[in-house]
Enzyme design. Structure first.
Site, PDB file in Angstrom:
ATOM      1  N   LYS A 134      46.736  35.763  49.265  1.00  0.00           N
ATOM      2  CA  LYS A 134      45.548  34.948  49.041  1.00  0.00           C
ATOM      3  C   LYS A 134      44.315  35.806  49.265  1.00  0.00           C
ATOM      4  O   LYS A 134      44.227  36.550  50.255  1.00  0.00           O
ATOM      5  CB  LYS A 134      45.558  33.752  49.996  1.00  0.00           C
ATOM      6  CG  LYS A 134      44.433  32.755  49.765  1.00  0.00           C
ATOM      7  CD  LYS A 134      44.582  31.546  50.678  1.00  0.00           C
ATOM      8  CE  LYS A 134      43.465  30.534  50.497  1.00  0.00           C
ATOM      9  NZ  LYS A 134      43.627  29.358  51.384  1.00  0.00           N
ATOM     10  N   SER A 167      42.222  25.323  48.851  1.00  0.00           N
ATOM     11  CA  SER A 167      41.706  26.612  48.436  1.00  0.00           C
ATOM     12  C   SER A 167      42.783  27.625  48.038  1.00  0.00           C
ATOM     13  O   SER A 167      42.458  28.709  47.563  1.00  0.00           O
ATOM     14  CB  SER A 167      40.849  27.209  49.555  1.00  0.00           C
ATOM     15  OG  SER A 167      41.636  27.533  50.685  1.00  0.00           O
ATOM     16  N   SER A 177      44.298  23.022  52.343  1.00  0.00           N
ATOM     17  CA  SER A 177      44.266  24.071  51.326  1.00  0.00           C
ATOM     18  C   SER A 177      45.628  24.544  50.843  1.00  0.00           C
ATOM     19  O   SER A 177      45.705  25.245  49.836  1.00  0.00           O
ATOM     20  CB  SER A 177      43.476  25.280  51.839  1.00  0.00           C
ATOM     21  OG  SER A 177      42.123  24.944  51.994  1.00  0.00           O
TER      22      SER A 177
END
Length: 485
Positions: A83, A157, A181
């Site tokens: 990520k 996210s 997220s």
């Protein structure tokens, strides 16, 4: 026609271990899919193909004396994407923002190091909203789209991670979750997303960030792979890890998480939650498709033999205190070396401005209020093995839905996922399960993923995985894939 990405992560790991394929062959297969499909999807912000091939070639097919990652490692040879909030040595971390200088990282983040120790092969960086502070997937670096309908967003996210798994660009992924997220994008793309208990994962120990909200967790196509990845996050080398900085997390049940996810055993009492902690401050519209997903889960749980009872949220203030916590988390961004504050998106710039206006007393009062909410929530849920909610109030949102007004953007985020952030505040484990899809005639379109969330007791991941496995056997969501599959 069979292709390697049709295998589950467990199957793929076993094929590599037994020599039926190699880590390099697997890496090449996924790199080819990324090259063909990702220009439309936008799951990766950076692809590190040469580094991935070199790493995969070093892993080989069998354990060699002196190798640092033997094939017995829990994720050996499996492709992965970092990520884009977390540093990998030599790779630029953009954090979803054009406001940062494009300088290669000097060291690995502990989460990245743990995944490397587990044997993964990083194919690059997956996309995220700016600094992970939104569930929008539209950034100034590009837009990430939902593979089920490319006019819609995948949530965030951990946007790119979820899109990559749903589209078969990765076998599974690890995201991070500070307010939903992992669960939000997993639900919006038809996947399983597991948020562990606070302190469960040693590389994200629960002491970083205000309130210890963020944890790392797996995003997978099935429940067993979620258990496998959680085992690897907890013990990257397969052995007990030193945990000098981790919080002490209760451990409910015995054995590996994978075993609980595969066996799917047990009879439990499940609470059906009424209301959300945002009901008094934002307009939460409970879409019929979300209601239907919950009804499906309730029906199957009853057929299996679980008890389902109603439970209400405690009447303890929440929304204003959480908003202060979220705003204060942005207050430190101006201290990031080289950051150009004029290049921030409207939402993040607004959060920075509001966060810097807060006084220490306001922040401390908010933390006290959230602690009180946590105690009340855990007490209210204590008589249940798990508590059931929708994951999202609405189907996947159209691109552009959040708009340009920061205050409205924040309200829409809370209205879209009103049941996720409270779990981070209380430090509880939770799993989202893709139990349904929107039906014919739905105004948002047919066949869009709809998930439900199960919230566990502290340390209760095994119960959540067992319940998830039971639902998965009957609903068989692992067979559903977007057209690009």
């Amino acid at each position: 026609m069979f292709e390697l990405h049709h295998l589950t992560a467990q199957e793929l790991w076993d094929w590599i271990r037994r020599g039926e394929t190699t880590a390099l062959e697997v890496t090449e297969h996924y790199l080819d899919r990324i090259a063909r499909l990702d220009p439309e999807l936008g799951a990766f912000v950076t692809v590190t193909a040469d580094e991935a091939r070199s790493r995969a070639a070093q892993l080989g097919t069998t354990a060699q004396p002196g190798t640092d990652v033997p094939t017995s490692r829990p994720l050996c040879g499996l492709p992965h994407g970092d990520k884009d909030l977390y540093d990998r040595t030599g790779v630029v971390t953009r954090s979803g923002s054009v406001a940062l200088p494009a300088a290669p990282a000097a060291a690995d983040h502990p989460l990245v190091a743990a995944l490397a120790a587990a044997g993964t092969v990083s194919l690059g960086k997956t996309t995220t909203p700016e600094f992970g502070m939104s569930s929008s997937s539209e950034t100034r670096l590009g837009t990430t789209v939902n593979p089920w309908d490319t006019s819609r967003a995948p949530g965030g996210s951990s946007s790119g991670a979820a899109v990559a798994v749903a589209a078969g660009l990765l076998p599974a992924a690890v995201g991070t979750d500070g307010g939903g997220s992992v669960r939000i994008p997993a639900a919006a793309t038809g996947l399983v997303g597991l948020k562990p208990s606070r302190g469960r994962v040693p590389s994200v120990p629960g002491r970083s960030g205000l309130g210890g909200l963020s944890v790392a967790g797996p995003i997978t196509r099935n429940v067993a792979d979620a258990g496998m990845f959680l085992d690897a996050l907890v013990r990257p080398t397969g052995l007990d890890e030193p945990r000098p900085y981790a919080l002490v997390t209760p451990d409910v049940g015995d054995g590996p998480f994978t075993a609980a996810a595969v066996r799917g055993e047990g009879r439990f009492v499940v609470g059906l939650l009424d209301g959300s902690p945002w009901d008094d401050t934002v307009d939460v519209v409970f879409d019929p498709a979300a209601r239907e997903a919950v009804a499906t889960a309730v029906r199957v749980l009853g057929e299996v033999g679980h008890g389902v009872e109603d439970v209400s949220l405690p009447r303890v203030p929440y929304a204003d205190a959480f908003r202060v916590a979220w705003e204060s988390s942005a207050a430190g961004l101006p201290r990031v070396p080289g950051i150009d504050l004029t290049a921030l998106t409207p939402l993040v710039g607004w959060l920075v401005e509001r966060g810097r206006r807060l006084t220490a007393t306001q922040v401390l009062d908010a933390m006290t209020a959230l602690d009180a909410f946590s105690v009340a929530l855990i007490r209210a849920f204590d008589r249940f093995d798990a508590v059931l909610t929708p994951t999202l109030a609405l189907p996947p949102r159209p691109l552009g839905w959040y708009g340009d007004d920061p205050d409205e953007d924040f309200r829409r985020q809370c209205a879209y996922s009103p049941w996720t952030s409270m779990v981070n505040v209380a430090g509880l484990p939770a799993i989202t399960l893709p139990v349904g899809v929107t039906g014919a005639g739905h105004p948002d379109g047919e066949g869009l993923p709809m998930g439900v969330q199960l919230i566990g007791r502290p340390g209760g991941e095994r119960t959540l995985l067992a319940l998830g496995a039971q639902l998965e056997r009957r609903l068989r969501w692992q067979r559903r894939h977007p057209a690009c599959w």
